[in-house]
Design an enzyme around this catalytic site. Structure first.
Site, PDB file in Angstrom:
ATOM      1  N   HIS A  96       0.820  -1.411   0.136  1.00 57.07           N
ATOM      2  CA  HIS A  96       0.092   0.056   0.003  1.00 57.07           C
ATOM      3  C   HIS A  96       0.892   1.296   0.118  1.00 57.07           C
ATOM      4  CE1 HIS A  96      -3.943  -1.459   0.112  1.00 57.07           C
ATOM      5  NE2 HIS A  96      -3.793  -2.376   1.149  1.00 57.07           N
TER       6      HIS A  96
ATOM      7  N   ARG B 222      -7.892 -10.585  -5.556  1.00 56.82           N
ATOM      8  CA  ARG B 222      -8.895  -9.402  -4.833  1.00 56.82           C
ATOM      9  C   ARG B 222      -9.474  -8.603  -5.985  1.00 56.82           C
ATOM     10  NH1 ARG B 222      -9.681  -4.475  -1.014  1.00 56.82           N
ATOM     11  NH2 ARG B 222      -7.656  -3.583  -2.113  1.00 56.82           N
TER      12      ARG B 222
ATOM     13  N   GLU C 243     -17.329  -3.493   3.442  1.00 57.19           N
ATOM     14  CA  GLU C 243     -16.486  -2.528   3.968  1.00 57.19           C
ATOM     15  C   GLU C 243     -16.980  -1.444   4.483  1.00 57.19           C
ATOM     16  OE1 GLU C 243     -13.151  -2.023   0.610  1.00 57.19           O
ATOM     17  OE2 GLU C 243     -14.647  -2.830  -0.486  1.00 57.19           O
TER      18      GLU C 243
ATOM     19  N   ASP D 255     -12.225   1.531   4.918  1.00 59.25           N
ATOM     20  CA  ASP D 255     -13.217   2.231   4.264  1.00 59.25           C
ATOM     21  C   ASP D 255     -14.441   2.387   5.072  1.00 59.25           C
ATOM     22  OD1 ASP D 255     -12.819   2.636   1.254  1.00 59.25           O
ATOM     23  OD2 ASP D 255     -12.214   0.664   1.577  1.00 59.25           O
TER      24      ASP D 255
ATOM     25  N   ARG E 295      -7.189  -4.721   8.564  1.00 60.01           N
ATOM     26  CA  ARG E 295      -6.684  -3.979   9.369  1.00 60.01           C
ATOM     27  C   ARG E 295      -5.337  -3.282   8.715  1.00 60.01           C
ATOM     28  NH1 ARG E 295      -3.959  -5.650  14.051  1.00 60.01           N
ATOM     29  NH2 ARG E 295      -4.916  -4.240  15.420  1.00 60.01           N
TER      30      ARG E 295
ATOM     31  N   ARG F 226      -8.997   6.829  -1.792  1.00 59.59           N
ATOM     32  CA  ARG F 226      -8.669   5.587  -1.005  1.00 59.59           C
ATOM     33  C   ARG F 226      -8.284   5.917   0.556  1.00 59.59           C
ATOM     34  NH1 ARG F 226      -7.931   1.467  -3.914  1.00 59.59           N
ATOM     35  NH2 ARG F 226      -7.960   1.451  -6.237  1.00 59.59           N
TER      36      ARG F 226
END
Length: 921
Positions: free
Chosen positions: A145, A414, A535, A575, A613, A747
């Site tokens: 990320h 995903r 989410e 989210d 998480r 995001r």
């Protein structure tokens, strides 16, 4: 006299700080050193004594810096943050070792403590624990990320520094050795200073794969087998009748890197296949190296030791015919195993390993066959008086093969449900013109999808050219099928559906899996787990109902038979937080888990929760041990997966010993939570009602600020570093899902990261102060007493307050006010920042009231000490960052050419602040 346990930490920080200062003086000159030292002293004075004069002098110095001086200051204080992290990690290792050497009782959170508690409960024994691990699964999952701002080169430098500090701790050095160690530290700090902190090009997915693999090389491949061995030995000591127990491979490390396509157009089938090959290369390379060393160690002669018939047969089948080893069957057997594994390397990766085998051999068909040959070695040693030799390198290698196989780590796939919908719609429209899938209601969609799942006939035709998106998705699933055939079913085990909000989302994925042969209707066989990800707040509230309806479908339940009647559900922390704020997100997750537990129990399906998480509290972060213990009753049934994201991966697993400790914590918490007896008294209804009232009020406060205040979006973009983060070369994924500045499209990761950089930390606390104020106003007589009781007796509320306590302590509104000044509209700035300031004050007061603390972090002295040590070095970075942002934006607004040094300085400061805060993204 009481020993000062933190004295070695302060000594390490002073040592590393002095070496950094010497390096700055040598490399940049005395004037640069003296400037940096003046800044440091004023910052320390202000933090320590709350000296306003020191703060004014500090700001005056920082605001007057030239561009060249700015870069020097930013680099110096950024590197100090990195050095302080290394010193703190070493101190944790030091204290843990001192605790073990002293023979003290096992600490809470340790594996030893968890086993001791389980065995002392009287409800379980060592044999039962062995059975527990047969069906357990504990899996941290590494994700790439855009908060991981470290270059691998920087991480390599830090690894050297950590090793040298550790050497000073563990060994009694002679004066000559001590001088050599100091000289090596000096060289390592110089190397760090001269290593470019920033990437010159944007990170690719393959770069992210490489970064992730470094943690397997330094930590997981070595520490996981040792952890298993320690656990097995503890069980054997608890019950000698167990003999030498061998646990199932319940603890595994997963990865999203190379398989997470949600919003990342750069993850393709080709990238997935390359990631899988890279992982395979690391696993096989490790096994080959270990076999090479093992062969040199097992020099047992047949005249001096016996060997089993199976071992002698393995030696006889070996292509090693050297006369020098004719009476050394173990070496010959290992040479044969090495030759077969080298052939496997060539078959799977297309080239021979660097160290060649003695001769050609047949490749292994799978990792199980390799494990079987290693088992022959083990059994022969044990049966012939050499059990001690079997417990060394061979034991760890056998365990590694069972855990990592030929695939190293399972890669999760995903994708967003919207993409699945579009792909299925096109496939159906081509195969069944006029089906108009996207326009159907939910019931009609499910009926059509179930009809397709009842037949083995594929939808996709090789004679049709589909849209690029459809072709890309089909290619991914076909690549997954090939991965199963090549590396084994462990290579890809889970397909995750982002933005799941109804049953059809799961059935759409099922249809796509059928297209690739990963779902075979006539056999009721499903080769991967279909994992819905809930989410948003609304999706979390709807999660149990969706699962109830999917379990009511006989066709889906039949597929679950091939997955051991186990269904995984992923819960999104990030989210839901951006959607509803910290308090409401936490409460919605807690309620969703409880409802899922009830739903699954009613259907007789085993629940495995996957917790999405992040590193920061605003994205579900915080201590893993407390978080797992705070789960609702029945939510952890011996199985749990959770993501490890961003810079937290380096903090947790960059150092092998720290990594081992973090893995132990996950196992200990899972064991304790799963085996604790069912509560005779469920959570009091008064607690639940109070939490709902707090959540409702906090949700209104948070939404009122973030989504309902005119101009808030502009305030956010102008007062934080979000624009600059979006331009950083720190991730392959765009910062927003769409080309817009809307908060809804942003995001969650850069949303939280931006607030942490400017020291507001808003996603980790906003709304709680208002919620408590409203609650106490409605219940003036008993409201505070009830909240205090919840804090004492309810692990969920304890953890929530503890995490908020941490994030509030890292918040600094005096520094944040300087970022607010970047907002051009004075009225907008004052209107919004005054609300943030008021809510912050109310939240701090509420936390202190409820917990009974006099100051934040009174209950967490370790973190309080850490903040005291590092924040004087972090504050200057924030002040300089604000000044650089101002200069950069003024130049950009005036269409002037931006000084490259300022842009670089901003990016280095982002790196330094992230390192100083540690869990910021």
């Amino acid at each position: 006299m009481t020993q000062d346990k933190d004295a070695p930490l302060r000594e390490d920080i002073r040592l590393l700080g002095r070496l950094l200062g010497d390096t700055v003086r040598d490399q940049q000159g005395a004037a640069a050193f003296e400037l940096i030292e003046r800044i440091r002293q004023n910052s320390v004075r202000f933090r320590r004594d709350d000296d306003i004069a020191a703060r004014r002098e500090l700001e005056a110095i920082l605001d007057a810096l030239s561009r060249e001086q700015t870069i020097q200051v930013v680099r110096a204080f950024s590197y100090f943050s990195h050095l302080a992290n290394i010193a703190e990690d070493q101190h944790h290792i030091r204290r843990s070792r001192a605790h073990l050497i002293a023979g003290s009782a096992p600490r809470e959170g340790s594996l030893a403590h968890a086993l001791e508690q389980a065995l002392a409960s009287g409800t379980t024994d060592a044999e039962s624990l062995l059975g527990f691990f047969d069906t357990a699964l504990v899996s941290p999952v590494l994700t790439a990320h855009p908060t991981e701002v470290q270059r691998k080169s920087i991480l390599n430098c830090e690894t050297v520094l950590a090793r040298l500090l550790d050497e000073r701790d563990r060994m009694q050095l002679t004066p000559e050795e001590a001088e050599a160690n100091l000289e090596a530290l000096r060289r390592a700090v110089l190397t760090l200073w001269q290593t470019r902190m920033l990437r010159t090009a944007k990170l690719s997915v393959i770069d992210e794969v490489n970064n992730g693999l470094s943690y397997f090389e330094t930590t997981f491949l070595r520490e996981l087998p040792r952890l298993y061995a320690s656990l097995e030995d503890r069980l054997a000591a608890a019950d000698p009748a167990l003999g030498a127990p061998e646990l199932a491979a319940f603890l595994q490390v997963g990865s999203w890197i190379g398989g997470d396509r949600d919003g990342n157009p750069f993850v393709t089938a080709e990238v997935l296949e390359r990631a899988l090959a890279m992982q395979c290369a690391v696993a096989l390379g490790y096994y080959l190296d270990e076999l090479h060393i093992l062969g040199s160690q097992l020099s047992l002669g047949i005249g001096l030791v016996s060997a089993s018939d199976a071992l002698l047969a393995l030696a006889e089948a070996s292509p090693d015919h050297s006369p020098h080893r004719s009476d050394e069957p173990y070496r010959r057997a290992i040479s044969g195993i090495y030759a077969r594994l080298a052939a496997t390397h060539r078959a799977l990766l297309g080239h021979a390993p660097a160290r060649h085998a003695v001769a050609e051999a047949t490749p292994y068909p799978d990792a199980t066959a390799l494990a079987a040959d290693l088992e022959v070695l083990h059994r022969s040693l044990v049966a012939n008086g050499s059990a001690a030799l079997a417990r060394g390198r061979l034991r760890h290698l056998r365990r590694a093969v069972k855990v990592f196989g030929f695939h190293l780590a399972p890669i999760d796939l995903r994708q967003n449900s919207d993409v699945h919908e579009r792909v299925v719609a096109e496939l159906l429209e081509v195969a069944r013109p006029g089906s108009a899938y996207s326009s159907l209601d939910e019931a009609a969609r499910c009926a059509l999808l179930l009809e397709e799942l009842a037949t083995a006939r594929p939808l996709a035709s090789p004679h049709v050219r589909y849209a690029d998106e459809t072709e890309g998705e089909l290619a991914i699933f076909r690549a997954a099928r090939r991965a199963h055939q090549r590396y084994g079913a462990g290579a890809i085990r889970n397909c995750i559906i982002s933005k799941t909000d109804d049953v059809s989302d799961l059935l759409e994925l099922a249809v796509l899996l059928k297209e690739a042969g990963l779902l075979r209707p006539l056999e009721n066989a499903l080769d991967v787990n279909i994992v819905p990800l809930f989410e948003t707040i609304g999706d979390l509230e709807n999660a149990a109902e969706v699962m109830d309806r999917i379990f009511a479908l006989p066709a889906y339940r039949a597929l679950l038979e091939s997955r051991a009647q186990t269904q995984e559900v992923m819960l999104g922390y990030s989210d839901s937080n951006k959607d509803g704020g910290f308090l409401t997100s936490g409460w919605a997750l807690y309620k969703a888990e409880g409802e899922l537990v009830d739903t699954f129990a009613r259907h007789g399906v085993r629940l495995r929760l996957f917790h999405g998480r992040g590193g920061s509290v605003g994205r579900g972060g915080g201590p893993s041990y407390q978080a797992i213990l705070a789960q609702p009753e029945g939510a952890v049934q011996g199985q749990i997966r959770l993501t490890e994201q961003g810079e937290v991966i380096g903090a947790k697993y960059g150092n092998p010993e720290v990594g081992r400790r973090n893995l132990e914590v996950l196992v200990a918490a899972t064991l304790e939570t799963s085996l604790r007896p069912a509560s005779a008294s469920p959570t009091p209804p008064a607690f639940l009602d109070a939490m709902q009232a707090l959540s409702d009020a906090a949700f209104a406060a948070y939404r009122g600020l973030v989504y309902e205040t005119e101009g808030f979006e502009r305030y956010f973009w102008e007062s934080t570093v979000i624009s600059e983060i979006a331009a950083l070369n720190i991730g392959s994924r765009p910062a927003s899902r769409k080309k817009s500045t809307a908060i809804e499209d942003l995001r969650a990761i850069p949303w939280v990261f931006s607030w942490s950089q400017c020291r507001v930390m808003l996603p980790g606390w906003y709304g709680f102060g208002s919620a408590v104020r409203d609650f106490l106003a409605a219940r003036p007589d008993d409201g505070l007493a009830l909240l205090q009781r919840m804090s004492r007796e309810w692990p969920f509320f304890q953890t929530l307050l503890s995490n908020m306590d941490m994030v509030l302590a890292k918040t600094d509104l005096a520094i944040a006010s300087r970022y607010a000044e970047l907002v051009k509209d004075v009225a907008l700035r004052e209107a919004i920042f005054s609300r943030i300031r008021a809510e912050h004050q109310a939240t701090v007061e509420a936390v202190l009231q409820i917990t009974g603390q006099r100051e934040l972090l009174d209950g967490n002295p370790l973190l309080k000490r850490s903040i005291r040590n590092r924040f004087p070095y972090l504050d200057p970075l924030n002040h300089v960052q604000v000044e650089m942002l101002s200069r950069h934006r003024e130049a950009t607004a005036g269409n002037a050419s931006t000084d490259e040094r300022i842009r670089i300085g901003i990016h280095i400061s982002i790196n330094g602040i992230a390192a100083g805060l540690r869990n910021s993204g």
